[in-house]
Scaffold this motif. Structure first.
Motif, PDB file in Angstrom:
ATOM      1  N   HIS A  31      52.289  74.996  -5.788  1.00 46.09           N
ATOM      2  CA  HIS A  31      53.727  75.261  -5.894  1.00 46.09           C
ATOM      3  C   HIS A  31      54.482  74.663  -4.698  1.00 46.09           C
ATOM      4  O   HIS A  31      54.027  74.731  -3.559  1.00 46.09           O
ATOM      5  CB  HIS A  31      53.953  76.769  -5.950  1.00 46.09           C
ATOM      6  CG  HIS A  31      55.341  77.160  -6.299  1.00 46.09           C
ATOM      7  ND1 HIS A  31      55.843  77.092  -7.579  1.00 46.09           N
ATOM      8  CD2 HIS A  31      56.356  77.626  -5.524  1.00 46.09           C
ATOM      9  CE1 HIS A  31      57.090  77.503  -7.596  1.00 46.09           C
ATOM     10  NE2 HIS A  31      57.438  77.838  -6.363  1.00 46.09           N
ATOM     11  N   ASN A  32      55.634  74.070  -4.968  1.00 47.19           N
ATOM     12  CA  ASN A  32      56.465  73.462  -3.906  1.00 47.19           C
ATOM     13  C   ASN A  32      55.712  72.405  -3.091  1.00 47.19           C
ATOM     14  O   ASN A  32      55.890  72.295  -1.873  1.00 47.19           O
ATOM     15  CB  ASN A  32      57.018  74.534  -2.956  1.00 47.19           C
ATOM     16  CG  ASN A  32      58.133  75.343  -3.567  1.00 47.19           C
ATOM     17  OD1 ASN A  32      58.725  74.934  -4.555  1.00 47.19           O
ATOM     18  ND2 ASN A  32      58.417  76.500  -2.983  1.00 47.19           N
ATOM     19  N   ASP A  33      54.854  71.641  -3.778  1.00 46.45           N
ATOM     20  CA  ASP A  33      54.122  70.547  -3.121  1.00 46.45           C
ATOM     21  C   ASP A  33      53.200  71.059  -2.011  1.00 46.45           C
ATOM     22  O   ASP A  33      52.998  70.414  -0.982  1.00 46.45           O
ATOM     23  CB  ASP A  33      55.109  69.513  -2.554  1.00 46.45           C
ATOM     24  CG  ASP A  33      54.479  68.132  -2.386  1.00 46.45           C
ATOM     25  OD1 ASP A  33      53.475  67.841  -3.066  1.00 46.45           O
ATOM     26  OD2 ASP A  33      54.981  67.350  -1.555  1.00 46.45           O
ATOM     27  N   GLY A  34      52.620  72.237  -2.251  1.00 39.76           N
ATOM     28  CA  GLY A  34      51.824  72.878  -1.212  1.00 39.76           C
ATOM     29  C   GLY A  34      50.549  72.167  -0.818  1.00 39.76           C
ATOM     30  O   GLY A  34      50.143  72.222   0.347  1.00 39.76           O
TER      31      GLY A  34
ATOM     32  N   SER B  80      56.915  80.620  -1.183  1.00 38.63           N
ATOM     33  CA  SER B  80      57.830  80.316  -0.074  1.00 38.63           C
ATOM     34  C   SER B  80      58.012  78.813   0.093  1.00 38.63           C
ATOM     35  O   SER B  80      57.245  78.004  -0.449  1.00 38.63           O
ATOM     36  CB  SER B  80      57.312  80.938   1.225  1.00 38.63           C
ATOM     37  OG  SER B  80      57.433  82.345   1.192  1.00 38.63           O
ATOM     38  N   ALA B  81      59.037  78.456   0.869  1.00 38.04           N
ATOM     39  CA  ALA B  81      59.296  77.043   1.149  1.00 38.04           C
ATOM     40  C   ALA B  81      58.131  76.433   1.907  1.00 38.04           C
ATOM     41  O   ALA B  81      57.461  77.099   2.703  1.00 38.04           O
ATOM     42  CB  ALA B  81      60.591  76.909   1.950  1.00 38.04           C
ATOM     43  N   LYS B  82      57.919  75.137   1.653  1.00 35.93           N
ATOM     44  CA  LYS B  82      56.837  74.392   2.297  1.00 35.93           C
ATOM     45  C   LYS B  82      57.394  73.069   2.806  1.00 35.93           C
ATOM     46  O   LYS B  82      57.036  71.996   2.329  1.00 35.93           O
ATOM     47  CB  LYS B  82      55.682  74.180   1.302  1.00 35.93           C
ATOM     48  CG  LYS B  82      55.127  75.500   0.759  1.00 35.93           C
ATOM     49  CD  LYS B  82      54.187  75.328  -0.408  1.00 35.93           C
ATOM     50  CE  LYS B  82      53.724  76.690  -0.916  1.00 35.93           C
ATOM     51  NZ  LYS B  82      52.850  76.613  -2.098  1.00 35.93           N
TER      52      LYS B  82
END
Length: 295
Positions: free
Chosen positions: A203-206, A79-81
């Protein structure tokens, strides 16, 4: 990003959808025509991938198997972060409500782990106020620090909550992550599962978002009465499945939940730690009564 096979396969089974303005990854299994679903809520700092070993044992793969929904909440997994987002558990619960409303789901069985248990408690608080557009027909809670005053936070959690949190994320490594995770496990978890968990955290700069999403711990104090008081009045069939060797969400929390929720059934996993679904998926299914979900 080169994903480990479990993470890549899981990504192929789901899709990203806009849930109230945030792109969220959702895996949907089973009978998509049913207005009843099993909703699985993951914990911190992982994702819906945690449940893969359980749902793959329960789900028969036929078109008429129970409908199941496994979202990655904002800040987690695929998901988006976004930077600057609150990551409030109240907002996380909103995403669950939108996900179900979009599909016309009228009844759910709710299963929650770790941070997800507090999202579940927010949904139960709304249920008591007649604010939910669906019915919660059963509940399974596993290894979550609902009674935060009894939890024993890991050193990493404590650092992430401090002023050193953002600097600490720059030192994060898979080796350190694996060492820390193994300290809260009771049984050995396959290396590929740990690699997949680490990959989805990144993932996504989590990793950079960890100091933001761990704000849910402060909310457990802030909304303590809102999230725990309804438990004593809960009239939903509830099973508490607890890894007894969890050093974070300690056994006393599971016992207190079972004593507080009327008629709750307490099932211990004696040599299991913080991640029952990863450490003992088959036993988790048995203790939670999930074998009945297969169509």
């Amino acid at each position: 990003m080169n994903l480990p096979p479990p993470a890549r396969d899981w990504q192929e089974r789901g899709a990203v959808e806009d849930l109230a303005g945030i792109d969220c990854f959702v895996v949907e299994l089973g009978d998509r025509d049913s207005d009843r679903a099993v909703v699985w809520l993951h914990g911190f700092p992982s994702s819906s991938l945690d449940w893969r070993g359980v749902v793959d044992r329960v789900h028969t793969g036929t078109g008429r198997a129970a409908r199941m929904l496994l979202p990655d909440l904002p800040g987690y997994g695929f998901s988006a972060k976004p930077a600057g987002y609150s990551y409030s558990l109240v907002d996380q619960a909103d995403r669950v409500v939108v996900m179900l409303a979009r599909r016309g789901i009228a009844n759910i069985d709710l299963i929650a782990h770790d941070m997800g248990t507090s999202v579940a408690c927010e949904l139960l608080a709304r249920r008591e106020m007649n604010l939910l557009p669906f019915s919660i027909d059963s509940l399974v809670l596993t290894n979550g620090s609902v009674y935060i005053e009894q939890a024993r936070l890991t050193p990493s959690q404590q650092i992430l909550r401090s002023r050193l949190g953002r600097a600490y994320t720059k030192l994060a490594s898979e080796r350190l992550f694996r060492w820390q995770l193994r300290r809260i496990l009771g049984r050995t978890v396959a290396d590929e599962e740990l690699a997949a968990m680490w990959a989805l955290m990144n993932h996504n700069d989590g990793i950079a978002r960890l100091p933001d999403i761990i704000g849910y711990i402060a909310e457990r104090y802030r909304f303590h009465e809102r999230w725990t008081a309804p438990l004593a009045r809960l009239d939903v069939p509830t099973t508490i499945v607890w890894g007894k060797r969890d050093p974070v969400a300690v056994a006393a929390i599971g016992r207190r939940l079972a004593e507080t929720i009327p008629g709750a059934k307490l099932e211990w996993l004696d040599d299991v730690g913080h991640f029952p679904m990863l450490e003992a998926p088959g036993e988790f299914i048995e203790k939670a009564g999930l074998s009945l979900l297969a169509g």
